[in-house]
Enzyme design. Structure first.
Site, PDB file in Angstrom:
ATOM      1  N   TYR A  96      -0.068  12.034  14.166  1.00 40.31           N
ATOM      2  CA  TYR A  96       0.865  10.996  13.551  1.00 40.31           C
ATOM      3  C   TYR A  96       1.700  10.052  14.521  1.00 40.31           C
ATOM      4  O   TYR A  96       1.505   9.056  14.395  1.00 40.31           O
ATOM      5  CB  TYR A  96       1.895  11.863  12.615  1.00 40.31           C
ATOM      6  N   THR A 105       0.912  -1.120  -0.025  1.00 40.24           N
ATOM      7  CA  THR A 105       0.065  -0.065   0.177  1.00 40.24           C
ATOM      8  C   THR A 105       0.817   1.312   0.030  1.00 40.24           C
ATOM      9  O   THR A 105       2.122   1.284   0.576  1.00 40.24           O
ATOM     10  CB  THR A 105      -0.807   0.065   1.268  1.00 40.24           C
TER      11      THR A 105
END
Length: 332
Positions: A193, A8
């Site tokens: 994040y 991905t």
């Protein structure tokens, strides 16, 4: 039969470099690249075939931050393949990053600057938002979309003749201090994040406990500081160019300054060649580069509490149940 490898986030940065390096290691694999849209997927496929014209490269379109998209691609992959040997869960986002220059200055005065520059601890914040599924966008894209994908692909990953592998792109920025079980989507914080990457580490640890006996193994890697589209979003490109000589110098002291996507993929490729039964589930494999440019892999213990990992996994299963109820038409 050839090994099937799904990557991905393959359209650029570490993902693209990884695809090219995997084909250098084994040109017989069937490489399936997953990108957000068909145009990117086809452009990436053409780019890979330009240097590896005989490679078997197929494409799928998926937005990891959109559950309907994840469920559709999982169904497509189940129809297309009988098994998956490797799934590189590499896609990720870091929207609207901001540098805290005051914290940088404080780090310089307190002698913590090098640590801060190699981990981004205390100097990187992001502005997150809700996505169309009502989830925090960074959590959904970096972790939960991948988690749902893995859950939907269990029939291709478990019970095969040879072990299957999950390899997550984590970060040295994954810190327990940025993560909270009570706010695991990080709706209230400014370090989404870091939180999502710590959640990735937790998830990988539990997946090994749940699925090793079924022949599925999970590992996490850190690509180091790589100059990519994500990195260029932190500061203007011209400023990065001015800083590059300093960054090359810092690499003599900070081995995680891999800088190039090719170097950043070192740990991903190293794991491709290892037998998973002999790997430590509580280790993160870091891509490193010496000051003279030699790439190597350094294992470091993951800073996770295993009880927290189990509790978080249960929360993921609960969220999965809640969110998939609205997508019954996309489930088998």
């Amino acid at each position: 039969m050839e090994r099937v490898v799904l990557v991905t986030g393959a359209s650029g940065g570490v993902g693209l470099a990884l695809c090219q390096r995997l084909l250098e290691e084994d040109g017989r694999i069937h490489l399936c690249i997953a990108c957000r849209n068909a145009q990117k997927s086809e452009a990436t496929r053409d780019l890979i075939l330009a240097t590896h014209p005989d490679a078997q490269v197929s494409t799928v379109e998926v937005d990891l931050g959109n559950l309907a998209s994840v469920l559709r691609v999982a169904r497509e992959l189940r129809c297309r393949f009988q098994r998956l040997d490797f799934v590189y869960l590499n896609a990720g986002i870091m929207p609207n990053p901001h540098v805290n220059f005051k914290a940088l200055w404080h780090g310089l005065l307190t002698g913590r600057l090098l640590h801060m520059l190699t981990t981004a601890e205390g100097i990187m914040t992001q502005t997150d938002r809700l996505n169309g599924d009502g989830l925090q966008e960074v959590f959904a894209t970096n972790l939960f979309g991948h988690f749902i994908l893995v859950r939907q692909l269990e029939s291709l990953l478990c019970g095969n003749e040879k072990p299957s592998r999950l390899i997550w792109t984590s970060s040295s920025n994954a810190r327990e201090s940025a993560f909270s079980l009570s706010d695991y989507q990080h709706a209230k914080g400014k370090e989404s994040y870091s939180s999502s990457k710590y959640a990735t580490d937790l998830t990988s640890v539990v997946l090994n406990r749940k699925f090793n006996k079924q022949g599925l193994y999970s590992s996490v890697v850190c690509p180091g500081l790589v100059m990519s589209n994500m990195t260029y979003g932190i500061l203007p490109v011209f400023l990065w160019k001015l800083l590059m000589p300093i960054m090359w110098l810092i690499r003599f002291f900070a081995k995680t300054y891999t800088l190039t996507p090719y170097n950043g993929a070192e740990a991903h490729v190293w794991l491709f060649k290892q037998k998973p039964e002999y790997l430590d589930e509580l280790v993160k494999y870091h891509s490193c580069t010496s000051g003279l440019g030699k790439s190597y892999v350094e294992p470091r213990k993951i800073d996770v509490d295993e009880e927290t990992a189990e509790k978080f996994y249960e929360k993921l299963l609960e969220l999965e149940k809640q969110t998939l109820e609205r997508y019954s038409d996309l489930l088998d």
